[in-house]
Motif scaffolding. Sequence first.
Motif, mmCIF file in Angstrom:
data_model
loop_
_atom_site.group_PDB
_atom_site.id
_atom_site.type_symbol
_atom_site.label_atom_id
_atom_site.label_comp_id
_atom_site.label_asym_id
_atom_site.label_seq_id
_atom_site.Cartn_x
_atom_site.Cartn_y
_atom_site.Cartn_z
ATOM 1 N N THR B 4 10.840 0.770 -6.448
ATOM 2 C CA THR B 4 12.208 0.310 -6.341
ATOM 3 C C THR B 4 13.103 1.535 -6.452
ATOM 4 O O THR B 4 13.049 2.247 -7.438
ATOM 5 N N SER B 5 13.842 1.760 -5.436
ATOM 6 C CA SER B 5 14.580 3.009 -5.384
ATOM 7 C C SER B 5 16.061 2.729 -5.393
ATOM 8 O O SER B 5 16.524 1.780 -4.780
ATOM 9 N N THR B 6 16.746 3.540 -6.105
ATOM 10 C CA THR B 6 18.190 3.482 -5.981
ATOM 11 C C THR B 6 18.651 4.774 -5.367
ATOM 12 O O THR B 6 18.071 5.828 -5.595
ATOM 13 N N TYR B 7 19.645 4.652 -4.604
ATOM 14 C CA TYR B 7 20.168 5.839 -3.954
ATOM 15 C C TYR B 7 21.675 5.731 -3.950
ATOM 16 O O TYR B 7 22.219 4.733 -3.514
ATOM 17 N N MET B 8 22.296 6.743 -4.450
ATOM 18 C CA MET B 8 23.739 6.721 -4.494
ATOM 19 C C MET B 8 24.289 7.695 -3.493
ATOM 20 O O MET B 8 24.021 8.882 -3.582
ATOM 21 N N ALA B 9 24.990 7.196 -2.549
ATOM 22 C CA ALA B 9 25.615 8.088 -1.597
ATOM 23 C C ALA B 9 26.993 8.412 -2.097
ATOM 24 O O ALA B 9 27.740 7.531 -2.497
ATOM 25 N N SER B 10 27.290 9.666 -2.082
ATOM 26 C CA SER B 10 28.665 10.018 -2.354
ATOM 27 C C SER B 10 29.445 9.734 -1.096
ATOM 28 O O SER B 10 29.223 10.329 -0.067
ATOM 29 N N ALA B 61 17.440 15.707 12.806
ATOM 30 C CA ALA B 61 18.365 14.828 13.521
ATOM 31 C C ALA B 61 18.730 13.598 12.709
ATOM 32 O O ALA B 61 19.042 12.558 13.246
ATOM 33 N N THR B 62 18.638 13.717 11.411
ATOM 34 C CA THR B 62 19.165 12.643 10.591
ATOM 35 C C THR B 62 20.319 13.198 9.779
ATOM 36 O O THR B 62 20.446 14.407 9.588
ATOM 37 N N THR B 63 21.120 12.298 9.312
ATOM 38 C CA THR B 63 22.246 12.726 8.507
ATOM 39 C C THR B 63 21.732 13.266 7.180
ATOM 40 O O THR B 63 20.932 12.613 6.523
ATOM 41 N N PRO B 64 22.120 14.457 6.812
ATOM 42 C CA PRO B 64 21.651 14.960 5.522
ATOM 43 C C PRO B 64 22.203 14.122 4.383
ATOM 44 O O PRO B 64 23.312 13.604 4.440
ATOM 45 N N THR B 133 9.941 7.340 4.494
ATOM 46 C CA THR B 133 10.656 6.184 5.025
ATOM 47 C C THR B 133 11.859 5.846 4.157
ATOM 48 O O THR B 133 12.885 5.420 4.672
ATOM 49 N N CYS B 134 11.738 6.067 2.857
ATOM 50 C CA CYS B 134 12.899 5.879 1.989
ATOM 51 C C CYS B 134 14.032 6.785 2.438
ATOM 52 O O CYS B 134 15.180 6.354 2.570
ATOM 53 N N ASN B 135 13.669 8.040 2.690
ATOM 54 C CA ASN B 135 14.710 8.977 3.074
ATOM 55 C C ASN B 135 15.319 8.636 4.414
ATOM 56 O O ASN B 135 16.495 8.884 4.645
ATOM 57 N N LYS B 136 14.522 8.052 5.290
ATOM 58 C CA LYS B 136 15.092 7.614 6.569
ATOM 59 C C LYS B 136 16.165 6.570 6.330
ATOM 60 O O LYS B 136 17.247 6.625 6.910
ATOM 61 N N VAL B 137 15.841 5.619 5.486
ATOM 62 C CA VAL B 137 16.820 4.570 5.210
ATOM 63 C C VAL B 137 18.032 5.160 4.518
ATOM 64 O O VAL B 137 19.182 4.820 4.836
ATOM 65 N N TYR B 138 17.799 6.082 3.592
ATOM 66 C CA TYR B 138 18.937 6.666 2.884
ATOM 67 C C TYR B 138 19.837 7.442 3.834
ATOM 68 O O TYR B 138 21.067 7.360 3.752
ATOM 69 N N SER B 139 19.213 8.205 4.737
ATOM 70 C CA SER B 139 20.069 8.992 5.617
ATOM 71 C C SER B 139 20.792 8.078 6.596
ATOM 72 O O SER B 139 21.922 8.351 6.998
ATOM 73 N N GLN B 142 23.675 6.900 4.706
ATOM 74 C CA GLN B 142 24.725 7.918 4.669
ATOM 75 C C GLN B 142 25.474 7.989 5.994
ATOM 76 O O GLN B 142 26.695 8.112 6.036
ATOM 77 N N GLU B 143 24.702 7.838 7.070
ATOM 78 C CA GLU B 143 25.328 7.879 8.386
ATOM 79 C C GLU B 143 26.297 6.713 8.565
ATOM 80 O O GLU B 143 27.416 6.877 9.071
ATOM 81 N N LEU B 144 25.871 5.537 8.099
ATOM 82 C CA LEU B 144 26.744 4.375 8.218
ATOM 83 C C LEU B 144 27.979 4.527 7.352
ATOM 84 O O LEU B 144 29.081 4.149 7.754
ATOM 85 N N VAL B 145 27.786 5.089 6.170
ATOM 86 C CA VAL B 145 28.933 5.284 5.280
ATOM 87 C C VAL B 145 29.922 6.234 5.934
ATOM 88 O O VAL B 145 31.137 6.007 5.896
ATOM 89 N N ASP B 146 29.397 7.262 6.574
ATOM 90 C CA ASP B 146 30.303 8.169 7.285
ATOM 91 C C ASP B 146 30.976 7.462 8.450
ATOM 92 O O ASP B 146 32.136 7.715 8.765
#
Lengths: 158, 209
Positions: B4-10, B61-64, B133-139, B142-146
Amino acid sequence: MQGRLSAWLVKHGLIHRSLGFDYQGIETLQIKPKDWHSIAVILYVYGYNYLRSQCAYDVAPGGLLASVYHLTRIEYGVDQPEEVCIKVFASRRNPRIPSVFWVWKSVDFQERESYDMLGISYDNHPRLKRILMPESWIGWPLRKDYIAPNFYEIQDAH
Amino acid sequence: MAATSTYMASTNFSMLGWRGSKRELRKRSVFSVSSQQAEVEEQAKTEKATEVNDAKQQAKATTPLRPVEPQVNVKSKNMGREYGGQWLSSATRHVRIYAAYIDPETCEFDQTQMDKLTLILDPTDEFVWTDETCNKVYSYFQELVDHYEGAPLTEYTLRLIGSDIEHYIRKLLYEGEIQYNMNARMLNFSMGKPRIGFNYNEGQIQDVQ
């Protein structure tokens, strides 16, 4: 073909247009939005003391929005009460119709639902806000040009 | 690894002001430095001991990722009336987004920090997740947040973001990058029954002959 109420309104010089009768023989009138509040007061004084239902619909794609009021005259000892159906049409660009909340209080939630679903803004309504959809919702779901957002729903679970 | 991962995007926006009753997300152009710091916070379950902090080994090619730095002494604000009595969220089965800071270890929920969005990915462990795959979802998050920068911070916007992530997870599943976790507590295949040799790109249009 003119109903009784239409004749009465003509006699008192009130502007309206008769839309005929519906399948139950109930007289249907069209009233302009700017006249609607004063005519609503007049109809209340005339005796229509009960607002049976209020609803709204989108007439046609790109066309007008309609707000419909079914009024009934409730009296003692009457088994066939007098009824009338009022339709008020508003333009899609700026749909503003005066609220009849201060005449028939029961229209409160129904006008809020019409606002929620079709975006008709009722002037002088005390708390006109969305009632079914979340308050942050964008768009008017029952308009014919509404496009539903691509929200994720669980459909395949079993 | 079921985590279970949490990820906080600034997020690039912050709650700087209240305009009428509408909440506006504004671009935090002044503080762009702080939004460039990167870190991934993973809260593992009991079987996973180590934390993963990697922002470097992402696919190209993913959002950092630009996660929020972890905070200390986060306190749950109990969502009291003095803080507005409400919090913004979008909760679907695999994606929970809160406009709040959630401490990854203590799960303290600070919903007063509304300039941050926290994503809790797949809390019911329906899929098998790897770091990649977690990082794919996280990026993608982040892309959507941007992408939604400047939009009002409402449940509607959060739900748009959450739905897009759900669709993205579904796409990952159809492409075979993630699998169903067969040891999940509920095995009801909420994104479709498992299939063999199914390609998302080819099999998208399946007309009845």
